[in-house]
Write a protein that holds these residues in place. Structure first.
Motif, PDB file in Angstrom:
ATOM      1  N   ALA A 122       0.837  -1.205   0.000  1.00 22.14           N
ATOM      2  CA  ALA A 122       0.000   0.000   0.000  1.00 22.14           C
ATOM      3  C   ALA A 122       0.872   1.256   0.000  1.00 22.14           C
ATOM      4  O   ALA A 122       0.541   2.256  -0.654  1.00 22.14           O
ATOM      5  CB  ALA A 122      -0.927  -0.007   1.211  1.00 22.14           C
ATOM      6  N   TYR A 177      -8.448  -6.347   0.162  1.00 24.72           N
ATOM      7  CA  TYR A 177      -7.509  -5.247  -0.007  1.00 24.72           C
ATOM      8  C   TYR A 177      -7.069  -4.682   1.351  1.00 24.72           C
ATOM      9  O   TYR A 177      -5.910  -4.317   1.540  1.00 24.72           O
ATOM     10  CB  TYR A 177      -8.153  -4.136  -0.846  1.00 24.72           C
ATOM     11  N   PHE A 232      -4.814  -1.598   1.964  1.00 25.73           N
ATOM     12  CA  PHE A 232      -5.543  -0.772   0.998  1.00 25.73           C
ATOM     13  C   PHE A 232      -6.958  -0.529   1.538  1.00 25.73           C
ATOM     14  O   PHE A 232      -7.863  -1.343   1.333  1.00 25.73           O
ATOM     15  CB  PHE A 232      -5.602  -1.468  -0.366  1.00 25.73           C
ATOM     16  N   GLN A 288      -9.415  -0.016  -4.270  1.00 25.13           N
ATOM     17  CA  GLN A 288      -9.362  -1.440  -4.563  1.00 25.13           C
ATOM     18  C   GLN A 288      -8.783  -1.653  -5.972  1.00 25.13           C
ATOM     19  O   GLN A 288      -9.497  -1.985  -6.908  1.00 25.13           O
ATOM     20  CB  GLN A 288     -10.762  -2.060  -4.470  1.00 25.13           C
ATOM     21  N   VAL A 310      -3.887  -5.339  -7.608  1.00 27.39           N
ATOM     22  CA  VAL A 310      -3.616  -5.768  -6.230  1.00 27.39           C
ATOM     23  C   VAL A 310      -4.529  -6.927  -5.866  1.00 27.39           C
ATOM     24  O   VAL A 310      -4.100  -7.913  -5.257  1.00 27.39           O
ATOM     25  CB  VAL A 310      -3.798  -4.596  -5.251  1.00 27.39           C
ATOM     26  N   GLY A 311      -5.800  -6.816  -6.235  1.00 29.82           N
ATOM     27  CA  GLY A 311      -6.738  -7.899  -5.960  1.00 29.82           C
ATOM     28  C   GLY A 311      -6.323  -9.191  -6.630  1.00 29.82           C
ATOM     29  O   GLY A 311      -6.394 -10.274  -6.027  1.00 29.82           O
TER      30      GLY A 311
END
Length: 433
Positions: free
Chosen positions: A92, A329, A334, A338, A342-343
């Motif tokens: 993050a 997240y 995070f 979102q 990253v997801g």
């Protein structure tokens, strides 16, 4: 509601930690078993007593133990780094930094590419000491490393640049498809990634591989004539026959067949017979290539590609269900955004870890089955004796330790152990005769 989300966030974080530590513990246990096996075995197996001296066996044993110790340290560093990533949220932090230096006013694609570059750079820097130690200390100690410092540095730079170009392109396409593909975006995503992977597999031998190694046509002579005759007899559509200068990297040897439309056979220069007794004779190289042609004959490469694509479809389908789940997240820091990349990272790396572990084991089992089939193909071509000698020579040249813990080997070795392969080859040859 806020307390429930916070609870879900911490629960998910703890579940992820349990999963990664469970895998680490399992790998540590397997390594312990193999280490104990290597330490307790000090006698050359009877099957190898005429081709492997006591000195060679001892050196292979020490090489095996050194690699196990190295891998243990690397695995420990990896689990500690993963724990840090999960509990302290550096991903993050990197995202926020990428947002601040983003040259555009908005745009998730650009920020994601910057973020991915920062993460990749950090990963490369953290991995560098291990690569240096492995190549210039461990491999050099046992006589395998041929790389100079300059070659190593330039190789790493090229590797990083090429990987970044490919990742940036694929990541940008992935983000665009996910954000604009509607409720069934995973179908479009799978189809596009499938096409990209096939393109990369097609261009790799002619575009990417030559960036790292020198490929030259195998000179005219007896070996080339014999290989072309073998390919012709099997109706293998051979278009290119190359020798790759693998000796600039190490003394390890190999050979492989590659290509979809243009089939090529590649032989490492370290595989060719040398005056010092290393390398294989012509009939042994032909036996090795007969094994590789067995993979082609049984469509093993195509079957692996199909399995890979089915797996991708399943992974993307699972991701499509989970990627809007906020705690996914929040578990990595995070809280207000979102990002889809990253997801995808969280789902692939952590959420699907049990599935990935099981899949890797099943693919290892499938690979071993394919190897036995390819060996049997070579045996049917009357190459049993030459293949056995080739396997023994390769094991000797690569300093392979021929004794393995069964559980460790079943979990890690995509190729069957040497002694097991020899036993099966002899039995298949006996039945054939």
């Amino acid at each position: 509601m806020k307390e429930m989300i916070t609870l879900d966030e911490y629960s998910l974080r703890n579940i992820i930690m349990i999963l990664i530590w469970a895998e680490y513990s399992w790998e540590a246990y397997l390594s312990y078993r193999q280490c104990r096996k290597a330490i307790s075995t000090d006698k050359v197996p009877d099957e190898l007593s005429t081709v492997m001296s006591k000195e060679e066996f001892e050196k292979a044993r020490l090489y095996s133990l050194a690699k196990l110790a190295f891998q243990s340290v690397k695995d420990t560093q990896s689990i500690l780094l993963s724990s840090y990533v999960i509990y302290f949220g550096p991903l993050a932090v990197a995202w926020n930094y990428a947002t601040n230096i983003n040259p555009l006013s908005d745009g998730e694609v650009t920020i994601s590419c910057i973020w991915l570059f920062l993460i990749s750079l950090a990963s490369a820097i953290l991995d560098l000491p291990f690569a240096i130690y492995y190549i210039f200390v461990l491999e050099k100690k046992f006589g395998f490393n041929n790389q100079t410092a300059g070659f190593f540095i330039w190789d790493k730079i090229k590797e990083f640049i090429v990987s970044q170009i490919i990742m940036m392109i694929i990541s940008s396409i992935v983000i665009i498809v996910i954000k604009n593909g509607g409720p069934y975006f995973f179908v479009w995503l799978w189809a596009i990634v499938c096409v990209i992977s096939l393109i990369l597999l097609t261009i790799y031998p002619s575009v990417i591989a030559p960036l790292f190694d020198k490929y030259t046509p195998l000179p005219e002579g007896e070996l080339r004539t014999q290989i072309e005759k073998l390919a012709s007899e099997l109706k293998f559509p051979l278009t290119e026959l190359y020798v790759v200068e693998g000796s600039k990297r190490s003394k390890h040897s190999n050979a492989y067949i590659y290509g979809f439309f243009k089939k090529r056979i590649v032989i490492f220069d370290t595989l060719l017979a040398k005056d010092d007794g290393t390398g294989c004779k012509n009939d042994e190289i032909l036996a090795i290539l007969s094994h590789e042609l067995g993979h082609w004959s049984y469509n093993h490469i195509t079957k692996n590609i199909i399995a890979m694509q089915l797996n991708l479809f399943l992974v993307f389908a699972v991701f499509s269900v989970m990627f809007k789940y906020p705690p996914l997240y929040q578990a990595l820091g995070f809280y207000n955004i979102q990002p889809v990349l990253v997801g995808l990272f969280v789902v692939l790396t952590y959420v699907l870890k049990p599935y990935n572990t099981l899949l890797n084991f099943l693919m290892t089992c499938l690979s071993r089955r394919f190897e036995f089939q390819a060996d049997d193909f070579a045996v049917k071509l009357k190459k049993a004796d030459a293949l056995e000698r080739a396997l023994l020579q390769l094991n000797k040249d690569n300093m392979g330790f021929p004794v393995n813990d069964k559980l460790f080997s079943a979990w890690h070795h995509s190729h069957p152990p040497l002694l097991e392969r020899i036993t099966v080859i002899r039995e298949s040859s006996r039945k054939l005769n």
